[in-house]
Design an enzyme around this catalytic site. Structure first.
Site, PDB file in Angstrom:
ATOM      1  N   HIS A  15      -7.414   0.784   9.283  1.00  0.00           N
ATOM      2  CA  HIS A  15      -6.492   0.883   8.116  1.00  0.00           C
ATOM      3  C   HIS A  15      -6.436   2.336   7.664  1.00  0.00           C
ATOM      4  CE1 HIS A  15      -4.796  -1.000   4.256  1.00  0.00           C
ATOM      5  NE2 HIS A  15      -4.630   0.304   4.136  1.00  0.00           N
ATOM      6  N   HIS A  17      -3.790   5.694   6.210  1.00  0.00           N
ATOM      7  CA  HIS A  17      -2.528   6.311   5.772  1.00  0.00           C
ATOM      8  C   HIS A  17      -2.530   7.772   6.220  1.00  0.00           C
ATOM      9  CE1 HIS A  17      -1.505   2.984   2.958  1.00  0.00           C
ATOM     10  NE2 HIS A  17      -2.815   2.860   2.897  1.00  0.00           N
ATOM     11  N   LEU A  18      -1.558   8.121   7.035  1.00  0.00           N
ATOM     12  CA  LEU A  18      -1.485   9.511   7.509  1.00  0.00           C
ATOM     13  C   LEU A  18      -0.310  10.287   6.913  1.00  0.00           C
ATOM     14  CD1 LEU A  18      -2.401   9.219  11.305  1.00  0.00           C
ATOM     15  CD2 LEU A  18      -3.798  10.184   9.466  1.00  0.00           C
ATOM     16  N   ARG A  19       0.608   9.586   6.232  1.00  0.00           N
ATOM     17  CA  ARG A  19       1.807  10.243   5.663  1.00  0.00           C
ATOM     18  C   ARG A  19       2.642  10.892   6.769  1.00  0.00           C
ATOM     19  NH1 ARG A  19       0.150   7.122   1.600  1.00  0.00           N
ATOM     20  NH2 ARG A  19      -1.336   8.079   0.197  1.00  0.00           N
ATOM     21  N   ASN A  43       3.774   2.659   4.942  1.00  0.00           N
ATOM     22  CA  ASN A  43       4.392   2.839   3.616  1.00  0.00           C
ATOM     23  C   ASN A  43       4.846   4.279   3.390  1.00  0.00           C
ATOM     24  OD1 ASN A  43       1.666   3.657   3.424  1.00  0.00           O
ATOM     25  ND2 ASN A  43       1.549   3.186   1.243  1.00  0.00           N
ATOM     26  N   LYS A  99       2.645  -5.398   8.198  1.00  0.00           N
ATOM     27  CA  LYS A  99       1.924  -5.280   6.925  1.00  0.00           C
ATOM     28  C   LYS A  99       2.712  -5.900   5.788  1.00  0.00           C
ATOM     29  CE  LYS A  99      -1.112  -3.689   3.953  1.00  0.00           C
ATOM     30  NZ  LYS A  99      -1.483  -2.337   3.583  1.00  0.00           N
ATOM     31  N   HIS A 136      -1.930  -6.685   1.998  1.00  0.00           N
ATOM     32  CA  HIS A 136      -2.426  -6.083   0.756  1.00  0.00           C
ATOM     33  C   HIS A 136      -2.563  -7.258  -0.198  1.00  0.00           C
ATOM     34  CE1 HIS A 136      -2.912  -2.806  -2.276  1.00  0.00           C
ATOM     35  NE2 HIS A 136      -2.743  -3.866  -3.040  1.00  0.00           N
ATOM     36  N   HIS A 174      -8.793  -4.121   2.945  1.00  0.00           N
ATOM     37  CA  HIS A 174      -9.598  -3.478   1.888  1.00  0.00           C
ATOM     38  C   HIS A 174     -10.083  -4.456   0.821  1.00  0.00           C
ATOM     39  CE1 HIS A 174      -5.583  -3.546   0.189  1.00  0.00           C
ATOM     40  NE2 HIS A 174      -5.185  -2.454   0.806  1.00  0.00           N
ATOM     41  N   ASP A 247      -8.780   3.003   4.707  1.00  0.00           N
ATOM     42  CA  ASP A 247      -7.723   3.123   3.687  1.00  0.00           C
ATOM     43  C   ASP A 247      -7.652   4.554   3.159  1.00  0.00           C
ATOM     44  OD1 ASP A 247      -5.553   2.300   2.212  1.00  0.00           O
ATOM     45  OD2 ASP A 247      -6.729   1.400   0.604  1.00  0.00           O
ATOM     46  N   HIS A 251      -3.369  12.036  -1.439  1.00  0.00           N
ATOM     47  CA  HIS A 251      -2.361  12.493  -2.414  1.00  0.00           C
ATOM     48  C   HIS A 251      -2.828  13.876  -2.853  1.00  0.00           C
ATOM     49  CE1 HIS A 251      -0.370   8.569  -3.061  1.00  0.00           C
ATOM     50  NE2 HIS A 251      -1.579   8.036  -2.954  1.00  0.00           N
ATOM     51  N   ALA A 263      -2.548   6.283  -6.845  1.00  0.00           N
ATOM     52  CA  ALA A 263      -3.665   5.500  -6.315  1.00  0.00           C
ATOM     53  C   ALA A 263      -3.951   5.926  -4.888  1.00  0.00           C
ATOM     54  CB  ALA A 263      -3.323   4.019  -6.355  1.00  0.00           C
TER      55      ALA A 263
HETATM   56  O1  DOR Z   1      -5.046   3.255  -3.202  1.00  0.00           O
HETATM   57  C1  DOR Z   1      -4.157   2.990  -2.414  1.00  0.00           C
HETATM   58  N1  DOR Z   1      -3.388   3.957  -1.858  1.00  0.00           N
HETATM   59  N2  DOR Z   1      -3.925   1.718  -2.102  1.00  0.00           N
HETATM   60  C2  DOR Z   1      -2.872   1.345  -1.370  1.00  0.00           C
HETATM   61  O2  DOR Z   1      -2.700   0.168  -1.176  1.00  0.00           O
HETATM   62  C3  DOR Z   1      -1.892   2.342  -0.892  1.00  0.00           C
HETATM   63  C4  DOR Z   1      -2.487   3.673  -0.798  1.00  0.00           C
HETATM   64  C5  DOR Z   1      -1.480   4.791  -0.643  1.00  0.00           C
HETATM   65  O3  DOR Z   1      -0.575   4.664   0.175  1.00  0.00           O
HETATM   66  O4  DOR Z   1      -1.620   5.810  -1.327  1.00  0.00           O
HETATM   67 ZN    ZN Z   2      -3.858   1.151   2.413  1.00  0.00          ZN
END
Ligand code: DOR
Ligand code: ZN
Length: 343
Positions: A15, A17-19, A43, A99, A136, A174, A247, A251, A263
């Site tokens: 799991h 997130h690489l953006r 996402n 997802k 999620h 998560h 996860d 940011h 978040a």
């Molecule tokens: O804390 C989080 N950040 N939870 C998520 O479900 C998404 C993620 C994000 O993409 O920043």
């Molecule tokens: Zn996530």
């Protein structure tokens, strides 16, 4: 004598997130250094909903991460999710899973699913072709206390999905509560869960320790201590239903330290060392390798990785911040000293 080093099969992150763009270029190497493969969250803005978008994103990730790292792509489910597109992407080897973001549950989930009934045709198809559903697991009902949204999701959504799609593979992503840990442990074999490092290390007190701590804010939000202990017990239990999913969700500092902070915890830089310290504290070093390197692949039905990595005992201080996209990221454990280092 104390274990001084640990050699294990190369691990995967189930799991991540690489953006995209400059952020992708900055963060991908941290994951590629540790993991052979990762399940990539879809996402983005706009979300990754087509085979073409996923395939192009996969190329950008490969370019950013360099050789030796395989991105495993996922489809972002919307109310309009097309069974045909899911099947085609799966058959072409682009999509490994899909997802479910309940609409409004978290970062970039506005295009998510507004009612689980809307994706029944998609779930039906995924069940038939053996494509796992990643959830999620939080309800979005504003009347439900934010700390209860995961537990309520089990009753209102997840139980029904497992009942109505009796062959669908599901990963409860998560997990953060004793309720989720117990539900997964007691559920069918086709139900598993990922666990993040932050939910093993921190309770919700961390969000309010001497002031408001935006870098401890993620979703699902950190829970009470008793939940943290239950999630830790699940991680080190040796059950094949629990595996590593960081996860890691970067940011930029300014977006976290804001009147409406985003978040997400950027834990990629020292993820393995962070998990390892938990297994050591729990006296479960012999169960570490399965959690990080085989439970996930076996659940997904993918081959185990070739090759090994070595972790050695060493005091490593995590930087206060790291450069990214012309700005900075604050990593998980910033300023703390961990007891292990990836050799
Ligand atoms: O804390 C989080 N950040 N939870 C998520 O479900 C998404 C993620 C994000 O993409 O920043
Ligand atoms: Zn996530």
């Amino acid at each position: 004598m104390e274990t001084q080093s640990l050699t294990i099969r190369r691990p995967d992150d189930w799991h991540l997130h690489l953006r995209d763009g400059d952020m992708l270029a900055a963060v991908a190497p941290y994951s590629a250094r540790q993991f052979a493969r990762a399940i990539i969250m879809p996402n983005l803005v706009p979300p990754v909903t087509t085979v073409a978008a996923a395939s192009a994103y996969r190329e950008r990730i490969r370019a950013a991460a360099g050789p030796g790292f395989e991105p495993l792509m996922t489809c972002y489910l919307t109310d309009e999710a097309s069974p045909g597109e899911l099947e085609r992407g799966h058959a072409e080897g682009v999509w490994v899973a899909a997802k479910l973001y309940p609409a409004g549950a978290t970062t970039n989930s506005a295009s998510g699913v507004t009612d689980i009934r809307n994706i029944a045709p998609a779930l039906e198809r995924m069940q038939r072709i053996g494509m796992p559903l990643l959830v999620h697991g939080e309800v979005t009902d504003p009347a439900i206390d934010i700390f209860d949204r995961e537990a309520v999701f089990i009753d209102r959504v997840l139980t029904g999905v497992l009942r109505d799609f009796p062959a669908l593979k599901v990963v409860f992503e998560h997990i953060t509560t004793a309720d989720a840990a117990q539900f997964v442990a007691g559920g069918p074999k086709r139900l598993a869960a990922t666990i993040t490092p932050q939910h093993l290390h921190l309770s919700r007190n961390a969000i309010f320790a001497g002031g408001l701590r935006p870098h401890a804010y993620c979703l699902p939000v950190l829970k009470r201590e008793r939940h943290r202990l239950a999630v830790r017990a699940a991680a080190v239990s040796g059950s094949p239903k629990f595996f590593l999913g960081t996860d890691s969700a970067p940011h930029l500092r300014a977006a976290k330290e804001s009147g409406c902070g985003c978040a997400g915890i950027f834990n990629a830089p020292h993820a393995l060392e962070s998990y390892l310290s938990v297994f050591e504290e729990e006296g479960a070093l012999e169960r570490f390798e399965a959690f990080v390197s085989s439970n996930g692949a076996l659940f997904y039905g993918l081959p185990l990785n070739e090759g090994t990595i070595r972790l050695e005992r060493a005091a490593v201080t995590v930087p206060e911040q790291l450069p990214a996209a012309g700005s900075t990221l604050v990593p998980f454990h910033a300023g703390e000293t961990l007891g292990w280092r990836l050799a």
